[in-house]
Design a protein around this motif. Structure first.
Motif, PDB file in Angstrom:
ATOM      1  N   MET A 133      11.329 -44.561 -25.574  1.00  0.00           N
ATOM      2  CA  MET A 133      11.534 -43.825 -24.335  1.00  0.00           C
ATOM      3  C   MET A 133      10.276 -43.111 -23.857  1.00  0.00           C
ATOM      4  O   MET A 133      10.066 -42.938 -22.663  1.00  0.00           O
ATOM      5  CB  MET A 133      12.636 -42.777 -24.535  1.00  0.00           C
ATOM      6  N   TRP A 151      20.090 -47.334 -25.306  1.00  0.00           N
ATOM      7  CA  TRP A 151      19.315 -47.384 -24.056  1.00  0.00           C
ATOM      8  C   TRP A 151      18.128 -48.341 -24.232  1.00  0.00           C
ATOM      9  O   TRP A 151      17.832 -49.143 -23.342  1.00  0.00           O
ATOM     10  CB  TRP A 151      18.805 -45.987 -23.689  1.00  0.00           C
ATOM     11  N   THR A 152      17.466 -48.266 -25.377  1.00  0.00           N
ATOM     12  CA  THR A 152      16.303 -49.117 -25.641  1.00  0.00           C
ATOM     13  C   THR A 152      16.677 -50.592 -25.557  1.00  0.00           C
ATOM     14  O   THR A 152      15.988 -51.398 -24.926  1.00  0.00           O
ATOM     15  CB  THR A 152      15.705 -48.799 -27.030  1.00  0.00           C
ATOM     16  N   GLN A 169      17.052 -52.245 -22.094  1.00  0.00           N
ATOM     17  CA  GLN A 169      15.881 -52.435 -21.227  1.00  0.00           C
ATOM     18  C   GLN A 169      15.507 -53.917 -21.124  1.00  0.00           C
ATOM     19  O   GLN A 169      15.611 -54.658 -22.101  1.00  0.00           O
ATOM     20  CB  GLN A 169      14.697 -51.618 -21.748  1.00  0.00           C
ATOM     21  N   LEU A 193      27.251 -48.494 -22.898  1.00  0.00           N
ATOM     22  CA  LEU A 193      26.607 -47.810 -21.778  1.00  0.00           C
ATOM     23  C   LEU A 193      26.792 -48.629 -20.507  1.00  0.00           C
ATOM     24  O   LEU A 193      26.447 -49.808 -20.473  1.00  0.00           O
ATOM     25  CB  LEU A 193      25.105 -47.633 -22.034  1.00  0.00           C
ATOM     26  N   GLU A 253      25.101 -45.313 -16.405  1.00  0.00           N
ATOM     27  CA  GLU A 253      24.669 -44.408 -17.475  1.00  0.00           C
ATOM     28  C   GLU A 253      23.239 -44.719 -17.925  1.00  0.00           C
ATOM     29  O   GLU A 253      22.450 -43.803 -18.187  1.00  0.00           O
ATOM     30  CB  GLU A 253      25.650 -44.496 -18.651  1.00  0.00           C
ATOM     31  N   VAL A 254      22.896 -46.002 -17.992  1.00  0.00           N
ATOM     32  CA  VAL A 254      21.520 -46.384 -18.324  1.00  0.00           C
ATOM     33  C   VAL A 254      20.570 -45.820 -17.265  1.00  0.00           C
ATOM     34  O   VAL A 254      19.508 -45.262 -17.588  1.00  0.00           O
ATOM     35  CB  VAL A 254      21.386 -47.925 -18.418  1.00  0.00           C
ATOM     36  N   ILE A 307      20.014 -41.993 -17.615  1.00  0.00           N
ATOM     37  CA  ILE A 307      19.050 -41.684 -18.680  1.00  0.00           C
ATOM     38  C   ILE A 307      17.631 -41.987 -18.210  1.00  0.00           C
ATOM     39  O   ILE A 307      16.708 -41.196 -18.420  1.00  0.00           O
ATOM     40  CB  ILE A 307      19.388 -42.481 -19.961  1.00  0.00           C
ATOM     41  N   SER A 308      17.459 -43.115 -17.531  1.00  0.00           N
ATOM     42  CA  SER A 308      16.130 -43.506 -17.048  1.00  0.00           C
ATOM     43  C   SER A 308      15.597 -42.498 -16.035  1.00  0.00           C
ATOM     44  O   SER A 308      14.393 -42.185 -16.033  1.00  0.00           O
ATOM     45  CB  SER A 308      16.182 -44.905 -16.425  1.00  0.00           C
TER      46      SER A 308
END
Length: 332
Positions: free
Chosen positions: A195, A281-282, A285, A312, A316-317, A320-321
């Motif tokens: 991140m 999240w990672t 991507q 997610l 939601e992704v 966070i981004s």
């Protein structure tokens, strides 16, 4: 667990892969071998079938630990990802850096990937791992003293001999990948990505997406910084690579923790940890095929594996981004 093919190599791996750098102790302040073996077994029980290691991790110790762990596992159900090209026992090639081994003795590390050296390294790795083939064999760092073509021709010979199933690179630029691809079919590039370290999005990610190459993201938790458990001013021993790392300066830790506090409520509503949310999240991507995650014991390994269970939504992704973008815009 989710699984993915590395490029078009035919090799399928678990999207969460056990990273065994810390298991080797080197630069992480020592290790307890039984804990590491237990961590690998706990991961495997939850579908983490892939293990990433390297000779340099503990100067052979990490590979030996992995070899011990897979003795009791079905070999055809486990994928061993190891590397070559970092020598602490020879002084040829491109000098990398000075370090200390697990006994506290000084060592000089060289980046060296000449054909004869690769052949020797492969035999040494096979012996330590207790196996007769390596699923993914990766050059650890570029060696500017050996033409990439010569290095890749040597690894291709290992494929032809049945000792290697697929060929990968690590820490390679797009240009270096293009050179390697003239000789071999690359399955993957293993690069740092988290991140708070996203520079590969500029060039490596677009190239890998276009040319159907997998990206194995290492340090997705940024050496533990993204767990939310690191406090500003926290002390690390001199042998710990975090001790002088700019991201672990008090002001940096404060900024990152403020960001993590913004996404903490999402983790709580999903009954998950911050670390699991970060890993999910990672993996969401573009271009990121696999997250390599280390664990020192079974409890950590189980937590890492369960990150795949976190769901997610695209919204939601994006949330966070957006919080991350605000973090990046703050002065360092």
């Amino acid at each position: 667990m989710e699984y993915i093919e590395l490029g078009n190599s035919g090799l399928h791996v678990s999207r969460i892969t056990f990273g065994s750098w810390a298991a080797g102790g080197w630069m992480w302040g020592g290790t307890e071998q039984n804990d590491a073996v237990g961590a690998i077994h706990a991961s495997y029980e939850l579908g983490v079938t892939s293990i990433d290691t390297a000779p340099i991790y503990g100067q052979g110790l990490s590979e030996e630990i992995v070899g011990e762990a897979i003795k009791s596992l079905p070999r055809d159900k486990v994928q061993i990802l190891t590397k070559f090209g970092m020598r602490w026992d020879d002084t040829k090639g491109d000098f990398g850096f000075k370090s200390k081994n697990n006994q506290g003795q000084d060592i000089d590390v060289y980046k060296y990937a000449a054909p004869a050296s690769i052949m020797q390294e492969c035999e040494d790795s096979l012996r330590r791992l207790g196996t007769d083939y390596i699923d993914l064999y990766q050059i650890h760092w570029p060696d500017k003293t050996t033409p990439i073509e010569e290095t890749m021709e040597a690894v291709q010979r290992l494929v032809e001999q049945g000792k290697v199933r697929a060929i990968g690179v690590s820490n390679y630029s797009v240009e270096q990948m293009q050179t390697a691809e003239k000789v071999v079919n690359l399955a993957s590039n293993q690069v740092p990505y988290s991140m708070v370290r996203r520079d590969i999005e500029k060039d490596v990610v677009p190239y890998c997406l276009e040319h159907h190459k997998a990206i194995l993201a290492y340090s997705p938790m940024q050496l533990g910084l993204l767990t939310g458990k690191i406090k500003p001013g926290q002390h690390f021993d001199e042998s710990d690579l975090r001790s002088g790392h700019p991201l672990f300066k008090p002001e940096s830790v404060t900024r990152v923790n403020a960001f993590l506090d913004k996404i903490r409520p999402m983790a709580e509503t999903k009954n998950t940890t911050l670390g699991q949310l970060v890993l999910r999240w990672t993996l969401a991507q573009p271009g990121i095929s696999v997250a390599l995650v280390g664990a020192r014991n079974a409890e950590q390994a189980v937590q890492n594996a369960h990150a795949i269970d976190v769901q997610l939504s695209p919204q939601e992704v994006d949330f966070i981004s957006q919080q991350l973008d605000q973090l990046q815009q703050q002065p360092a």
